[in-house]
Write an enzyme that holds these catalytic residues in place. Structure first.
Site, PDB file in Angstrom:
ATOM      1  N   LYS A  92     -15.005   7.382  -3.790  1.00  0.00           N
ATOM      2  CA  LYS A  92     -16.277   7.667  -3.109  1.00  0.00           C
ATOM      3  C   LYS A  92     -16.827   9.017  -3.527  1.00  0.00           C
ATOM      4  O   LYS A  92     -18.031   9.169  -3.782  1.00  0.00           O
ATOM      5  CB  LYS A  92     -16.066   7.611  -1.591  1.00  0.00           C
ATOM      6  CG  LYS A  92     -15.719   6.227  -1.078  1.00  0.00           C
ATOM      7  CD  LYS A  92     -15.123   6.279   0.319  1.00  0.00           C
ATOM      8  CE  LYS A  92     -14.493   4.936   0.663  1.00  0.00           C
ATOM      9  NZ  LYS A  92     -13.560   5.010   1.800  1.00  0.00           N
ATOM     10  N   LYS A 103       0.051  13.846   1.578  1.00  0.00           N
ATOM     11  CA  LYS A 103      -1.321  14.103   1.144  1.00  0.00           C
ATOM     12  C   LYS A 103      -1.572  15.600   0.959  1.00  0.00           C
ATOM     13  O   LYS A 103      -2.563  15.992   0.381  1.00  0.00           O
ATOM     14  CB  LYS A 103      -2.310  13.488   2.135  1.00  0.00           C
ATOM     15  CG  LYS A 103      -2.229  11.957   2.162  1.00  0.00           C
ATOM     16  CD  LYS A 103      -3.172  11.362   3.192  1.00  0.00           C
ATOM     17  CE  LYS A 103      -3.025   9.846   3.295  1.00  0.00           C
ATOM     18  NZ  LYS A 103      -3.563   9.128   2.141  1.00  0.00           N
ATOM     19  N   THR A 122      -9.034   5.627  -1.863  1.00  0.00           N
ATOM     20  CA  THR A 122     -10.410   5.171  -2.107  1.00  0.00           C
ATOM     21  C   THR A 122     -11.397   6.311  -1.872  1.00  0.00           C
ATOM     22  O   THR A 122     -12.507   6.287  -2.389  1.00  0.00           O
ATOM     23  CB  THR A 122     -10.783   3.970  -1.210  1.00  0.00           C
ATOM     24  OG1 THR A 122     -10.537   4.305   0.160  1.00  0.00           O
ATOM     25  CG2 THR A 122      -9.981   2.740  -1.602  1.00  0.00           C
ATOM     26  N   HIS A 170       0.804  -1.227   0.000  1.00  0.00           N
ATOM     27  CA  HIS A 170       0.000   0.000   0.000  1.00  0.00           C
ATOM     28  C   HIS A 170       0.832   1.269   0.000  1.00  0.00           C
ATOM     29  O   HIS A 170       0.281   2.351   0.212  1.00  0.00           O
ATOM     30  CB  HIS A 170      -0.901   0.037   1.240  1.00  0.00           C
ATOM     31  CG  HIS A 170      -2.071  -0.892   1.182  1.00  0.00           C
ATOM     32  ND1 HIS A 170      -3.213  -0.619   0.460  1.00  0.00           N
ATOM     33  CD2 HIS A 170      -2.281  -2.098   1.767  1.00  0.00           C
ATOM     34  CE1 HIS A 170      -4.077  -1.617   0.611  1.00  0.00           C
ATOM     35  NE2 HIS A 170      -3.533  -2.515   1.394  1.00  0.00           N
ATOM     36  N   LYS A 205      -8.879  13.088   4.895  1.00  0.00           N
ATOM     37  CA  LYS A 205      -7.861  12.043   4.802  1.00  0.00           C
ATOM     38  C   LYS A 205      -7.071  12.027   6.098  1.00  0.00           C
ATOM     39  O   LYS A 205      -7.076  13.003   6.858  1.00  0.00           O
ATOM     40  CB  LYS A 205      -6.858  12.345   3.676  1.00  0.00           C
ATOM     41  CG  LYS A 205      -7.418  12.317   2.264  1.00  0.00           C
ATOM     42  CD  LYS A 205      -6.354  12.703   1.251  1.00  0.00           C
ATOM     43  CE  LYS A 205      -6.916  12.645  -0.162  1.00  0.00           C
ATOM     44  NZ  LYS A 205      -7.185  11.277  -0.595  1.00  0.00           N
ATOM     45  N   ARG A 206      -6.363  10.934   6.316  1.00  0.00           N
ATOM     46  CA  ARG A 206      -5.340  10.937   7.356  1.00  0.00           C
ATOM     47  C   ARG A 206      -4.384  12.099   7.082  1.00  0.00           C
ATOM     48  O   ARG A 206      -4.017  12.351   5.935  1.00  0.00           O
ATOM     49  CB  ARG A 206      -4.599   9.594   7.310  1.00  0.00           C
ATOM     50  CG  ARG A 206      -3.452   9.449   8.256  1.00  0.00           C
ATOM     51  CD  ARG A 206      -3.011   7.981   8.267  1.00  0.00           C
ATOM     52  NE  ARG A 206      -2.758   7.453   6.935  1.00  0.00           N
ATOM     53  CZ  ARG A 206      -1.569   7.441   6.340  1.00  0.00           C
ATOM     54  NH1 ARG A 206      -0.518   7.951   6.949  1.00  0.00           N
ATOM     55  NH2 ARG A 206      -1.414   6.908   5.145  1.00  0.00           N
TER      56      ARG A 206
END
Length: 807
Positions: free
Chosen positions: A646, A540, A642, A356, A534-535
């Site tokens: 969504k 990110k 993901t 991942h 998000k985390r």
């Protein structure tokens, strides 16, 4: 075998079932029942309807004598289950009507259920989606994880800073699980290894017991149900009566308290030696219990362990359960008399590993001395595995190197397949983190692009859009999501687009009302809801989003009559307790929100909202209400994502880089329906080779330089003007994730978004085409790929026909 059918239950019959549980399971009458009592009674009534398909699926699995999938994951972010179960049973409308007849508000009862605190982010939510799809597809499977008492943590903000408190989801009874006290296994740690009659014997220094708790996972239309088995750690000696009688009350309960520590908290802070040891113990604890359990099941059916790979497919969700390889080898050698080479070959033929991450630091490594102290027998087995690998390949790659045990290399070497989770990611895995092992084992790396379950992430969480889809293309799409493509022909129909926009508006109003009631925050539902949930992690790039927000604030202040598109910037996510930079970013977002939201010159056009304690239930409200999906990670760093799927499924166009599954989403929805910006993965690599690239980017961008000066100068931290100096200087001097280099492209593309959003019908058409064209991202399709390419497992629901390509 034909598919099971769901027996009809009337609302009146279901009301009676709820009342039966209220009286006999909760010991309450209607006049004295609390919302908790009604929620538990509803949950138990629904659970009753899961048991029959669960038992029937188990019987079919034993009758078929075929292969089972065992999915090992440190996280299963299952969220609330009432609606999930009711929808898959086809009882959602019945349950709502039944509760209404009893004078109860279904939505309020559902909202009373705590989120199961069994995960952190995408990794755990993916595992939950996969369990749903395994059941929907009728593939026999067990999910294995840890039954965390407190999970990750509950997030609160104090003066804008993240504070962590214990999650209390198990303070109340968990309605969905069945305790299995008869299913328990000893888990050993420490001690030493002796030689006895030519065999290695592990003399453990500490033993705890893994005790099983089962939650049935029912698939769409209750045609199949699998099991999520979670392990709780217990002591071999629950209570020391001698210590108690001596008056040493703390010592009397110490063994149980120490054992429970293993299954108490998800991801303990591993910046300390004790934290590292606890996390390693957690990973071995649940992995060993799961391997022992699947071997017991196999042997109870009279299986020959030499044929184990024909009946057992073990999937490792990231490196957390990578110890499964040495553990299975240990059991085959020490308890079942296998030779070393035979044990390694057999184990490898059962094991597959999902990668991942492309971040080398995220591939777990344990200090070798710690590993030897906790798992001495496994250290010796890893030496044997490494020696076999080198002998077979002549490779220079080691598992034990520089005083570390490298779990990524271990997982790769002990797996028959290694899969990435998006097309780009899988290719980058071959080129970067596992380039040498890819050369050693060509063909081992394959791709399985992630997916999401449409049952939760559209059907359940977005009723207005669900009803429009049902009205437009029929009701059979929830287990064949590519039927959504039938919406494409309607995207030019103004009447359809009006209904699509009405659905979005209803969801935005719902979110606005929820935030007002929960946090006292007022939103303008007509503004663009621009969302990044998000985390919190540097790659990110929530920081870049915040910098652009400040830059926009500056421009609106200087030219307030320029016809700005009103925006609400919504952030959500938690930072790991020991991740200092991520926690600084959270603090900065909240500090900036305090200043910007109070500015009378701009608040009509710009607002920042950061609801605390982001979780699955919050996502189910936020995602359907989103206008713009922020997927802005540094290209080459996000494996898949993901959340991007969504958002698109729920009609939110993406602003994003060519990273992870963004690439495939853009291909599906069309470049004209996706707002692309930023460097590519190859350009990122090249830019890092340029001396002082970040400083040069700042110097070339007056807009960015101004924002950084404001932050460093204390504009948003008047109580401590130096609070963000380190954060800003880190960007200027290091900026590994190229926030500075992508900033101008991001800012410019956001202004393109402003223009596009101003044309309401064109924007709605873009949103509708996102929904119509992302059916491929169903987790049913993903699991079909695993079943075909990795596990070689057939569906046991023959009535599914050919809609899903299952091996």
């Amino acid at each position: 075998m034909s598919a099971m059918s769901i027996p009809y239950v009337s609302p009146q019959e279901f009301s009676a079932e709820i009342l039966r549980h209220l009286k006999h399971s909760l010991g309450k009458d209607e006049s004295h029942a609390s919302v908790y009592d009604w929620r538990m009674s509803l949950s138990l009534a629904l659970r009753d309807h899961v048991v029959d398909p669960w038992f029937a699926s188990t019987r079919r699995t034993y009758e078929a004598r075929g292969k089972r999938v065992y999915y090992l994951s440190m996280e299963f972010l299952i969220g609330r289950l009432i609606e999930d179960v009711a929808v898959n049973l086809g009882l959602d409308a019945v349950a709502e009507e039944a509760l209404s007849a009893l004078g109860q508000d279904y939505a309020a009862v559902v909202a009373n259920e705590p989120d199961a605190a069994l995960g952190n982010g995408g990794l755990g939510r993916l595992a939950a989606c996969f369990m749903d799809s395994l059941s929907t597809l009728g593939i026999p499977a067990y999910g294995y994880g840890i039954r965390y008492e407190h999970g990750l943590f509950e997030q609160h903000f104090e003066d804008g800073a993240q504070m962590e408190t214990a999650e209390t989801w198990l303070a109340q009874r968990h309605a969905w699980e069945f305790e299995r006290p008869e299913v328990s296994y000893p888990i050993n740690f420490g001690g030493h290894v002796e030689e006895h009659e030519g065999k290695a014997v592990w003399r453990a220094g500490e033993t705890v017991v893994a005790s099983a708790y089962d939650t049935p996972v029912v698939g769409w239309q209750a045609q199949w149900a699998n099991t999520l088995r979670l392990w709780a750690a217990k002591s071999t000696t629950a209570f020391d009566l001698d210590s108690f009688n001596r008056g040493d009350y703390m010592a009397a309960s110490a063994p149980e308290a120490l054992a429970r520590t293993i299954s108490r908290v998800l991801y303990p802070d591993d910046t300390t030696d004790t934290g590292k040891e606890l996390r390693l113990k957690q990973e071995y604890f649940f992995t060993s219990a799961s391997i022992q359990d699947l071997l017991r099941r196999f042997l109870s059916e009279g299986g020959d362990l030499r044929a184990l790979p024909d009946f057992v497919a073990i999937q490792l969700n990231d490196t957390h359960p990578a110890i499964a390889g040495p553990e299975l080898v240990r059991l085959l050698i020490d308890e079942h008399g296998f030779e070393v080479s035979q044990a390694i070959t057999t184990a490898r033929s059962c094991l597959a590993y999902t990668n991942h991450t492309l971040l080398p630091e995220a591939l777990e490594r344990w200090p070798e001395d710690l590993f030897i102290r906790v798992l001495p027998r496994h250290h010796r087995i890893i030496q044997l595995i490494e020696a076999a690998h080198i002998a077979a390949t002549g490779s220079d790659i080691r598992i034990l190197e520089h005083g570390e045990v490298k779990m990524g290399e271990l997982a790769f070497i002990m797996a028959h397949h290694v899969n990435g989770v998006s097309a780009l990611h899988s290719e980058l895995v071959k080129e970067t983190v596992f380039a040498d092992l890819h050369s050693d084992y060509p063909g081992r790396i394959i791709n399985q692009t992630n997916g999401i379950t449409p049952r939760r992430w559209l059907y359940s969480c977005n009723p207005p859009l669900r009803e429009l889809i049902n009205e437009t293309i029929g009701t059979t799409w929830p287990d064949d999501l590519q039927q959504l493509d039938g919406l494409s022909v309607h995207a030019k129909d103004p009447a359809f687009l009006d209904k699509f926009q009405a659905a979005k508006d209803a969801n935005k109003t719902r979110l606005s009302n929820w935030l007002q009631a929960r946090d006292g925050v007022s939103l303008n539902p007509d503004a663009m809801f621009d969302v990044q949930i998000k985390r919190i992690h540097e790659y990110k790039r929530q920081l870049m989003n915040l910098l652009e927000t400040v830059a926009l604030w500056n421009e609106i202040r200087e030219n307030p009559n320029a016809g700005w598109t009103p925006r609400v910037k919504i952030f959500g996510g938690k930072a790991a307790p020991g991740y200092v930079v991520a926690k600084q970013i959270i603090h900065l977002i909240n500090d900036a929100a305090k200043v910007i939201n109070a500015d009378p010159a701009t608040r009509e056009y710009l607002q920042i909202v950061y609801p605390e304690n982001y979780n699955v239930s919050m996502a189910e409200i936020l995602i359907p209400a989103t206008d713009l999906s922020e997927q802005i990670s540094t290209a080459g760093k996000e494996a898949s994502g993901t959340g991007n799927m969504k958002f698109a499924l729920n009609g939110a166009p993406t602003i994003g880089t060519l990273d992870g599954a963004n690439v495939e989403i853009r291909d599906c929805v069309g470049a004209e329906n996706f707002f692309l910006f930023g460097l590519t993965a190859a350009e990122v690599t090249a830019r890092r080779a340029v001396p002082e690239y970040a400083r040069r980017a700042v110097e070339a961008s007056p807009r960015l330089a101004r924002v950084l000066q404001q932050i460093e100068g204390g504009v948003f931290s008047s109580d401590d003007k130096t609070r963000y100096s380190g954060l800003v200087q880190g960007l200027i001097n290091h900026d590994y994730f190229l926030v500075t280099c992508d900033f101008d492209s991001y800012f410019g593309t956001q202004r393109d978004v402003d223009k596009a959003f101003a044309d309401k019908q064109a924007w709605t058409r873009m949103a509708a085409l996102n929904t119509a064209r992302v059916g491929w991202f169903s987790s049913d399709r993903t699991i079909s790929g695993y079943a075909r390419d990795i596990w070689k497992t057939p569906s046991l629901i023959s009535a599914r026909g050919s809609r899903q390509d299952v091996a």
